[in-house]
Design a protein around this motif. Sequence first.
Motif, mmCIF file in Angstrom:
data_model
loop_
_atom_site.group_PDB
_atom_site.id
_atom_site.type_symbol
_atom_site.label_atom_id
_atom_site.label_comp_id
_atom_site.label_asym_id
_atom_site.label_seq_id
_atom_site.Cartn_x
_atom_site.Cartn_y
_atom_site.Cartn_z
ATOM 1 N N GLN A 5 132.873 70.419 70.650
ATOM 2 C CA GLN A 5 133.332 68.932 70.697
ATOM 3 C C GLN A 5 133.588 68.366 71.864
ATOM 4 O OE1 GLN A 5 136.633 69.517 67.982
ATOM 5 N NE2 GLN A 5 135.262 70.357 66.248
ATOM 6 N N PRO A 6 133.503 67.144 72.061
ATOM 7 C CA PRO A 6 134.085 66.463 73.409
ATOM 8 C C PRO A 6 135.287 66.442 73.471
ATOM 9 C CG PRO A 6 133.155 64.886 71.784
ATOM 10 C CD PRO A 6 132.846 66.136 71.102
ATOM 11 N N TRP A 7 136.106 66.514 74.654
ATOM 12 C CA TRP A 7 137.203 66.320 74.827
ATOM 13 C C TRP A 7 137.651 64.694 74.724
ATOM 14 C CZ3 TRP A 7 140.643 70.120 75.129
ATOM 15 C CH2 TRP A 7 139.974 71.330 75.374
ATOM 16 N N THR A 8 138.861 64.562 74.129
ATOM 17 C CA THR A 8 139.670 63.398 73.967
ATOM 18 C C THR A 8 140.936 63.490 74.380
ATOM 19 O OG1 THR A 8 140.449 63.364 71.917
ATOM 20 C CG2 THR A 8 138.070 62.674 72.042
ATOM 21 N N VAL A 45 141.938 69.388 81.476
ATOM 22 C CA VAL A 45 141.198 70.167 80.818
ATOM 23 C C VAL A 45 140.711 71.538 81.264
ATOM 24 C CG1 VAL A 45 138.480 70.686 80.008
ATOM 25 C CG2 VAL A 45 139.798 68.333 79.647
ATOM 26 N N ARG A 46 140.695 71.582 82.543
ATOM 27 C CA ARG A 46 140.765 72.743 83.267
ATOM 28 C C ARG A 46 141.746 73.878 83.044
ATOM 29 N NH1 ARG A 46 138.949 69.747 87.568
ATOM 30 N NH2 ARG A 46 140.815 70.105 88.534
#
Length: 99
Positions: A5-8, A45-46
Amino acid sequence: MSTNQPWTIDSIAHALPHPELRATFMREASFTEVSELPAILDRWVRFIQEFEAGRDRLEHLRAVIHENGRLPETYTASLIDVSEDELRAAAGHGNRGAA
């Protein structure tokens, strides 16, 4: 979060392990110039990915602290990437949360 899933902004906020981290993330995302947002979002995100990669180790340390009240003497500060306050907060014994 699933890697498919893409990050939002919402998924990043929900993946952060502590309310203070979510608040810090939301402040950064809200008050950062649009041109600088990709770098800020990538950094968060990292952080989540690194945290998730170390979750099993943290859960083990949390269980040890819960059982013994302290870390085993075989652990040294150089081997632990989190502070004692963060471990106690994760175990529900801390005065302050992880930051």
